[in-house]
Scaffold this motif. Structure first.
Motif, PDB file in Angstrom:
ATOM      1  N   GLN A 158       5.369  23.236 -17.706  1.00 49.55           N
ATOM      2  CA  GLN A 158       6.354  23.437 -16.648  1.00 49.55           C
ATOM      3  C   GLN A 158       6.710  22.153 -15.916  1.00 49.55           C
ATOM      4  O   GLN A 158       7.646  22.136 -15.120  1.00 49.55           O
ATOM      5  CB  GLN A 158       5.859  24.505 -15.665  1.00 49.55           C
ATOM      6  CG  GLN A 158       5.901  25.896 -16.271  1.00 49.55           C
ATOM      7  CD  GLN A 158       5.543  27.023 -15.319  1.00 49.55           C
ATOM      8  OE1 GLN A 158       5.893  28.161 -15.559  1.00 49.55           O
ATOM      9  NE2 GLN A 158       4.827  26.724 -14.240  1.00 49.55           N
ATOM     10  N   ARG A 159       5.997  21.073 -16.198  1.00 52.91           N
ATOM     11  CA  ARG A 159       6.410  19.777 -15.687  1.00 52.91           C
ATOM     12  C   ARG A 159       7.624  19.246 -16.451  1.00 52.91           C
ATOM     13  O   ARG A 159       8.319  18.347 -15.960  1.00 52.91           O
ATOM     14  CB  ARG A 159       5.266  18.768 -15.806  1.00 52.91           C
ATOM     15  CG  ARG A 159       4.053  19.119 -14.966  1.00 52.91           C
ATOM     16  CD  ARG A 159       2.952  18.097 -15.137  1.00 52.91           C
ATOM     17  NE  ARG A 159       1.751  18.494 -14.405  1.00 52.91           N
ATOM     18  CZ  ARG A 159       0.640  17.780 -14.354  1.00 52.91           C
ATOM     19  NH1 ARG A 159       0.586  16.604 -14.990  1.00 52.91           N
ATOM     20  NH2 ARG A 159      -0.407  18.211 -13.681  1.00 52.91           N
ATOM     21  N   ALA A 162      11.775  24.527 -18.024  1.00 50.48           N
ATOM     22  CA  ALA A 162      11.833  25.694 -17.152  1.00 50.48           C
ATOM     23  C   ALA A 162      10.808  26.736 -17.596  1.00 50.48           C
ATOM     24  O   ALA A 162      10.387  26.760 -18.761  1.00 50.48           O
ATOM     25  CB  ALA A 162      13.240  26.291 -17.181  1.00 50.48           C
ATOM     26  N   ARG A 263      13.066  24.843 -12.617  1.00 52.17           N
ATOM     27  CA  ARG A 263      11.707  24.380 -12.390  1.00 52.17           C
ATOM     28  C   ARG A 263      11.371  24.296 -10.910  1.00 52.17           C
ATOM     29  O   ARG A 263      10.254  23.944 -10.545  1.00 52.17           O
ATOM     30  CB  ARG A 263      11.505  23.015 -13.047  1.00 52.17           C
ATOM     31  CG  ARG A 263      11.555  23.054 -14.574  1.00 52.17           C
ATOM     32  CD  ARG A 263      11.386  21.676 -15.198  1.00 52.17           C
ATOM     33  NE  ARG A 263      10.226  21.000 -14.682  1.00 52.17           N
ATOM     34  CZ  ARG A 263      10.255  19.852 -13.990  1.00 52.17           C
ATOM     35  NH1 ARG A 263      11.417  19.272 -13.736  1.00 52.17           N
ATOM     36  NH2 ARG A 263       9.149  19.292 -13.567  1.00 52.17           N
ATOM     37  N   VAL A 266       7.905  25.875  -9.308  1.00 47.43           N
ATOM     38  CA  VAL A 266       6.966  26.348 -10.323  1.00 47.43           C
ATOM     39  C   VAL A 266       5.613  25.659 -10.151  1.00 47.43           C
ATOM     40  O   VAL A 266       5.489  24.611  -9.510  1.00 47.43           O
ATOM     41  CB  VAL A 266       7.498  26.091 -11.755  1.00 47.43           C
ATOM     42  CG1 VAL A 266       8.822  26.803 -11.961  1.00 47.43           C
ATOM     43  CG2 VAL A 266       7.629  24.607 -12.045  1.00 47.43           C
ATOM     44  N   THR A 268       2.697  23.441 -11.337  1.00 54.10           N
ATOM     45  CA  THR A 268       2.503  22.332 -12.271  1.00 54.10           C
ATOM     46  C   THR A 268       1.117  21.707 -12.168  1.00 54.10           C
ATOM     47  O   THR A 268       0.805  20.782 -12.901  1.00 54.10           O
ATOM     48  CB  THR A 268       3.562  21.235 -12.040  1.00 54.10           C
ATOM     49  OG1 THR A 268       3.465  20.760 -10.691  1.00 54.10           O
ATOM     50  CG2 THR A 268       4.978  21.771 -12.279  1.00 54.10           C
TER      51      THR A 268
END
Length: 279
Positions: A158-159, A162, A263, A266, A268
């Protein structure tokens, strides 16, 4: 820079993800591959492989073993304790708990009814006791995988992408990781079709993603989600459960598209920041 009282933890990156995947596949495919290609020597040395065999547990625990290895390498004992603190993250919107506790059982029941089966798996002559024992044993199989899939792989992916695509990538890897088990007798996968199972893996990895992010990177909720997937009280609904899950997941992605296609906000972090409380 680390704040006073904290210990700086080296940043985990794509190399950490590669190491996690390498260890995971080496353990699982090494064990299952041994039984596929050198079955006679493996059976002689370790006995026939089955769902309760120690090597089957080891193969299943590979994502967790890999996760602990990678997290310990980067964060040491403090980092591992901080990583495990994600087991205490239980707060999640009601829809997340409803997906776990209500929707998943209904999917199995509906799939079973479509193929003419029962709403619940038939109990053995001994009654519910053995099924409850199996349910407890299952807690130490599939759910343990989540230390790796959602513990390490999801935040790192997720870095870069999406949540929808992170879930799809993990689901693809997750499905392929299971592939050797379909060539072995004595385990439940030998009785299933790989394509619906693979589609189900991708779908489930996407479906658990908004729950994971809404719960701030919880390990607890994905583990409960996974436990529901292998709950022995739910009837065998293959392959219909996979196709119903596709429809359910499509609806969830559409309803939560603002969460799934961006993103922003989220999770990370593999190791939650701020280790001063561990000192």
């Amino acid at each position: 820079m680390a704040t006073p009282g904290t210990r700086a933890v080296p940043e985990m990156d794509s190399r950490s993800l590669a190491a996690f995947l390498a260890i995971t596949f080496a353990i699982t495919w090494g064990i299952l591959g041994g039984y596929i290609f050198w079955s006679a020597p493996m059976i002689t040395l370790f006995g026939a492989l089955h769902g309760g065999h120690p090597l089957f547990f080891l193969a299943t625990w590979a994502p967790a073993i890999a996760a602990f290895a990678v997290v310990s390498w980067h964060g040491g004992g403090d980092g591992l304790r901080a990583f495990l603190s994600r087991l205490t993250f239980w707060r999640c919107p009601a829809w997340g708990w409803a997906l776990i506790l209500v929707v998943i059982p209904l999917v199995y029941m509906a799939g079973s009814r479509i193929k003419g089966g029962p709403l619940l798996a038939p109990l053995p002559p001994e009654g519910a006791g053995p099924v409850v024992s199996l349910l407890l044993m299952m807690l130490f199989l599939g759910p343990v995988e989540e230390f790796g899939w959602r513990g390490v792989a999801q935040p790192l992916l997720q870095r870069r992408v999406a949540p929808l695509w992170a879930g799809a990538i993990i689901g693809t890897i997750w499905g392929l990781w299971h592939l050797p088990a379909f060539f072995l007798s004595g385990v439940v996968f030998a009785e299933w079709q790989f394509l619906p199972f693979f589609v189900g893996n991708v779908t489930l990895a996407i479906l658990v993603t908004p729950i994971f992010n809404a719960a701030r990177g919880s390990l607890l909720l994905p583990m409960l989600f996974h436990w529901q997937l292998i709950n022995p009280f739910w009837p065998d609904a293959q392959p219909w459960d996979s196709w119903i899950l596709v429809a359910v997941t499509a609806g969830v992605v559409w309803l939560l598209r603002d969460r799934m296609l961006t993103r922003e906000g989220v999770v990370t972090d593999v190791i939650p920041p701020g280790l001063e409380h561990l000192k």
